[in-house]
Design an enzyme around this catalytic site. Structure first.
Site, mmCIF file in Angstrom:
data_model
loop_
_atom_site.group_PDB
_atom_site.id
_atom_site.type_symbol
_atom_site.label_atom_id
_atom_site.label_comp_id
_atom_site.label_asym_id
_atom_site.label_seq_id
_atom_site.Cartn_x
_atom_site.Cartn_y
_atom_site.Cartn_z
ATOM 1 N N CYS A 121 0.831 -1.208 0.000
ATOM 2 C CA CYS A 121 0.000 0.000 0.000
ATOM 3 C C CYS A 121 0.865 1.258 0.000
ATOM 4 C CB CYS A 121 -0.939 0.016 1.211
ATOM 5 S SG CYS A 121 -2.043 1.430 1.152
ATOM 6 N N GLY A 220 -3.013 -7.284 -10.520
ATOM 7 C CA GLY A 220 -2.877 -6.013 -11.240
ATOM 8 C C GLY A 220 -3.476 -6.031 -12.639
#
Ligand code: FNR
Length: 344
Positions: A121, A220
């Site tokens: 993150c 992703g």
């Protein structure tokens, strides 16, 4: 014998799986159960910050048939789980401290199938707290956290990282983390500075996967994932053992159905049923539906939706009002004093 009373669970395998990614506010119980219903093999919780979980109390909710971790200071539910997902749910922790992470993981160890550490993150809150992508710059500390968890827990441990521009550096980090004994590693093919609109580095993922001995979970690919087949293509393109899907599932959770995508109204109805079954908060329910509707919030139905405040009002828009009221009545007859906000 005690051993017979305690339910035994098979150790979770991360090989050849399709997984719902950790997503703050999206990956709460109703969405996780819906993903499993549609065919996801494993579901990750939203990231839960270690010190928040640490100040919670575990409580069995006999009416909802859930296990709730309730904040001691304000009574809010930090984590709600159901035995239905016990063998397939991985709890993602945000942490910067090995000892604290282990204490928290021990707290939830018997209610979840695995523990994941967020190491990707890039948000300010995480970086300033030494969590998330901050750990990518401190491989020793990152490995220390994982090793402490692997040694101290009976359930598998994983982590979720991002890549570096330098492929070799990425491989070196993944190998260092794998050496701690983790069961798998999820890799998001963007660097911490890259945003979701940037292209995913599938070729980097491919090189990493080819160099690793533990299952690599490729992540992703949502920009190119519009149907189930695209998940399989992403798996093929990256050569990874497993794949992890975030945004494509946030927009339409039926992406996990091998039989094909369902219309969003149908997905919303199924989601709302679960939101009622588990007395999900109206604000969280609304947030999840907003992210399914997206630009459709501009339609007349979308505008009426934006005006809703209660679970009952939301349900009414998708002809689920009766179901919501019936659940509220059922729970109330069982002595439930949760936050259900309809008058039974
Ligand atoms: C995320 N992501 C994320 N990652 C993580 O490790 N922990 C988290 O709690 C969250 N929260 C979160 C919320 C929302 C709404 C989104 C869209 C994303 C990142 C996510 O797991 C994933 O790595 C990226 O979205 C890239 O994968 P997709 O979207 O291309 O499949």
């Amino acid at each position: 014998m005690t051993g017979d009373i305690l339910e035994r669970h098979e150790r979770l395998s991360y090989a050849d799986k399709i997984i719902m990614a950790p997503m703050v506010r999206i990956g709460t119980l109703p969405m996780r159960l819906l993903a499993l219903e549609y065919g996801a093999d494993i579901v990750y919780t939203e990231e839960l910050i270690d010190w928040k979980l640490l100040r919670s109390t575990r409580k069995v909710n006999d009416v909802l048939k859930t296990i709730d971790y309730i904040d001691k200071t304000d009574g809010t539910i930090i984590f709600r789980t159901s035995p239905l997902e016990r063998s397939k749910v991985v709890l993602q922790l945000g942490t910067s401290d090995a000892k604290r992470a282990l204490t928290v993981a021990k707290l939830v160890e018997n209610d979840v199938a695995g523990i994941d550490i967020n190491m990707g993150c890039p948000k300010k809150f995480s970086i300033l707290g030494g969590m998330g992508a901050a750990l990518l710059k401190q491989p020793e500390k990152a490995a220390g956290i994982l090793k402490t968890l692997v040694d101290g827990l009976s359930i598998p441990v994983t982590c979720k990282v991002r890549v570096f521009e330098d492929v070799e550096k990425s491989i070196e980090l993944c190998k260092k983390l794998a050496a701690t004994g983790i069961s798998a590693i999820a890799v998001h093919g963007r660097t911490p500075d890259e945003r979701p609109q940037h292209r995913n580095r599938n070729e980097t993922l491919k090189t990493i996967c080819a160099s690793m001995d533990i299952p690599v979970i490729a992540n992703g690919g949502s920009k190119e994932i519009e149907k189930y087949k695209d998940i399989l293509q992403f798996k093929k393109d990256t050569g990874c053992s497993s794949v992890m899907i975030a945004r494509a599932a946030e927009w339409n959770c039926s992406i996990f159905r091998s039989a094909g995508l369902l219309p969003i109204d149908e997905v919303i109805k199924s989601y709302l049923k679960l939101a009622c079954d588990y007395d999900n908060s109206p604000s969280n329910t609304k947030y999840c539906i907003q992210n399914i509707l997206r630009e459709l919030q501009e339609t007349p139905l979308g505008k009426r939706f934006l005006d809703t405040q209660t679970l009952e009002q939301i349900c009414e828009l998708w002809d689920m009002g009766d179901y919501c009221r019936a659940k509220a009545k059922e729970f109330s007859s069982l002595g439930y004093t949760g936050r259900f906000d309809v008058v039974p």
